[in-house]
Design a protein around this motif. Structure first.
Motif, PDB file in Angstrom:
ATOM      1  N   GLN A 213     154.329  56.291  22.409  1.00 60.25           N
ATOM      2  CA  GLN A 213     154.430  57.121  23.335  1.00 60.25           C
ATOM      3  C   GLN A 213     155.296  57.259  24.507  1.00 60.25           C
ATOM      4  O   GLN A 213     155.489  58.590  24.795  1.00 60.25           O
ATOM      5  N   CYS A 214     156.417  56.499  24.661  1.00 55.60           N
ATOM      6  CA  CYS A 214     157.659  56.366  24.785  1.00 55.60           C
ATOM      7  C   CYS A 214     158.586  57.653  24.406  1.00 55.60           C
ATOM      8  O   CYS A 214     158.732  58.776  25.267  1.00 55.60           O
ATOM      9  N   LEU A 215     158.826  57.257  22.960  1.00 54.88           N
ATOM     10  CA  LEU A 215     159.217  57.968  22.510  1.00 54.88           C
ATOM     11  C   LEU A 215     158.815  60.097  22.298  1.00 54.88           C
ATOM     12  O   LEU A 215     159.496  60.743  21.929  1.00 54.88           O
ATOM     13  N   THR A 216     158.007  59.964  22.480  1.00 53.05           N
ATOM     14  CA  THR A 216     157.099  61.253  21.764  1.00 53.05           C
ATOM     15  C   THR A 216     157.238  61.815  23.491  1.00 53.05           C
ATOM     16  O   THR A 216     157.500  63.266  23.643  1.00 53.05           O
ATOM     17  N   LYS A 217     156.750  60.949  24.426  1.00 54.92           N
ATOM     18  CA  LYS A 217     156.988  62.129  25.526  1.00 54.92           C
ATOM     19  C   LYS A 217     158.723  62.242  26.198  1.00 54.92           C
ATOM     20  O   LYS A 217     158.368  63.214  26.379  1.00 54.92           O
TER      21      LYS A 217
ATOM     22  N   MET B 177     156.908  48.198  32.544  1.00 54.69           N
ATOM     23  CA  MET B 177     158.192  47.940  32.057  1.00 54.69           C
ATOM     24  C   MET B 177     158.526  49.057  30.594  1.00 54.69           C
ATOM     25  O   MET B 177     158.059  50.297  30.425  1.00 54.69           O
ATOM     26  N   THR B 178     159.945  48.999  30.431  1.00 56.02           N
ATOM     27  CA  THR B 178     160.569  50.064  30.228  1.00 56.02           C
ATOM     28  C   THR B 178     160.445  50.209  28.364  1.00 56.02           C
ATOM     29  O   THR B 178     160.250  49.340  27.757  1.00 56.02           O
ATOM     30  N   TYR B 179     160.773  51.198  27.904  1.00 58.34           N
ATOM     31  CA  TYR B 179     161.121  51.117  26.076  1.00 58.34           C
ATOM     32  C   TYR B 179     161.179  50.141  25.057  1.00 58.34           C
ATOM     33  O   TYR B 179     161.252  49.270  24.735  1.00 58.34           O
ATOM     34  N   GLU B 180     162.858  50.059  26.193  1.00 56.09           N
ATOM     35  CA  GLU B 180     163.848  48.895  26.170  1.00 56.09           C
ATOM     36  C   GLU B 180     163.226  47.261  25.367  1.00 56.09           C
ATOM     37  O   GLU B 180     163.200  47.035  25.237  1.00 56.09           O
ATOM     38  N   GLN B 181     162.674  47.171  27.031  1.00 49.74           N
ATOM     39  CA  GLN B 181     161.548  45.532  27.325  1.00 49.74           C
ATOM     40  C   GLN B 181     160.628  46.002  26.165  1.00 49.74           C
ATOM     41  O   GLN B 181     160.434  44.763  25.206  1.00 49.74           O
ATOM     42  N   ALA B 182     160.435  46.924  25.822  1.00 49.42           N
ATOM     43  CA  ALA B 182     158.553  46.552  24.589  1.00 49.42           C
ATOM     44  C   ALA B 182     159.449  46.431  23.706  1.00 49.42           C
ATOM     45  O   ALA B 182     159.190  45.957  22.213  1.00 49.42           O
TER      46      ALA B 182
ATOM     47  N   VAL C  54     163.179  66.360  26.197  1.00 48.08           N
ATOM     48  CA  VAL C  54     164.008  67.064  25.208  1.00 48.08           C
ATOM     49  C   VAL C  54     163.794  68.652  25.061  1.00 48.08           C
ATOM     50  O   VAL C  54     164.894  69.514  25.305  1.00 48.08           O
ATOM     51  N   ASP C  55     162.863  68.482  24.491  1.00 45.06           N
ATOM     52  CA  ASP C  55     162.085  69.710  24.035  1.00 45.06           C
ATOM     53  C   ASP C  55     161.747  70.481  24.875  1.00 45.06           C
ATOM     54  O   ASP C  55     162.961  72.603  24.483  1.00 45.06           O
ATOM     55  N   LYS C  56     161.759  70.462  26.061  1.00 45.20           N
ATOM     56  CA  LYS C  56     161.268  71.360  27.216  1.00 45.20           C
ATOM     57  C   LYS C  56     162.391  71.526  27.956  1.00 45.20           C
ATOM     58  O   LYS C  56     162.877  73.158  28.129  1.00 45.20           O
ATOM     59  N   LEU C  57     164.215  70.639  27.974  1.00 45.39           N
ATOM     60  CA  LEU C  57     164.695  71.390  28.565  1.00 45.39           C
ATOM     61  C   LEU C  57     165.801  72.045  28.110  1.00 45.39           C
ATOM     62  O   LEU C  57     166.682  72.863  27.813  1.00 45.39           O
TER      63      LEU C  57
END
Length: 59
Positions: free
Chosen positions: A43-47, A1-6, A52-55
């Protein structure tokens, strides 16, 4: 399941709950499902935030 689907599923459940038309027996099940979907979205948003922070830190 994707974030958008959830998120879409969560929004539908919330709309159904707000309608006031849901039987009590189904309400408990839907609230539990909504909690699981919200947790998955978080969880998806945190990941994504961590990625993004790492990049940005690598630049």
């Amino acid at each position: 399941m994707t974030y958008e689907q959830a998120l879409t599923n969560l929004e539908k459940i919330l709309a159904d709950i707000k309608s006031g038309e849901m039987p009590l027996s189904e309400l408990t099940k839907k609230i539990s499902e909504a909690q699981e979907l919200a947790s998955f979205c978080k969880q998806c948003l945190t990941k994504t935030t961590e990625d993004v922070d790492k990049l940005l830190a690598d630049k």
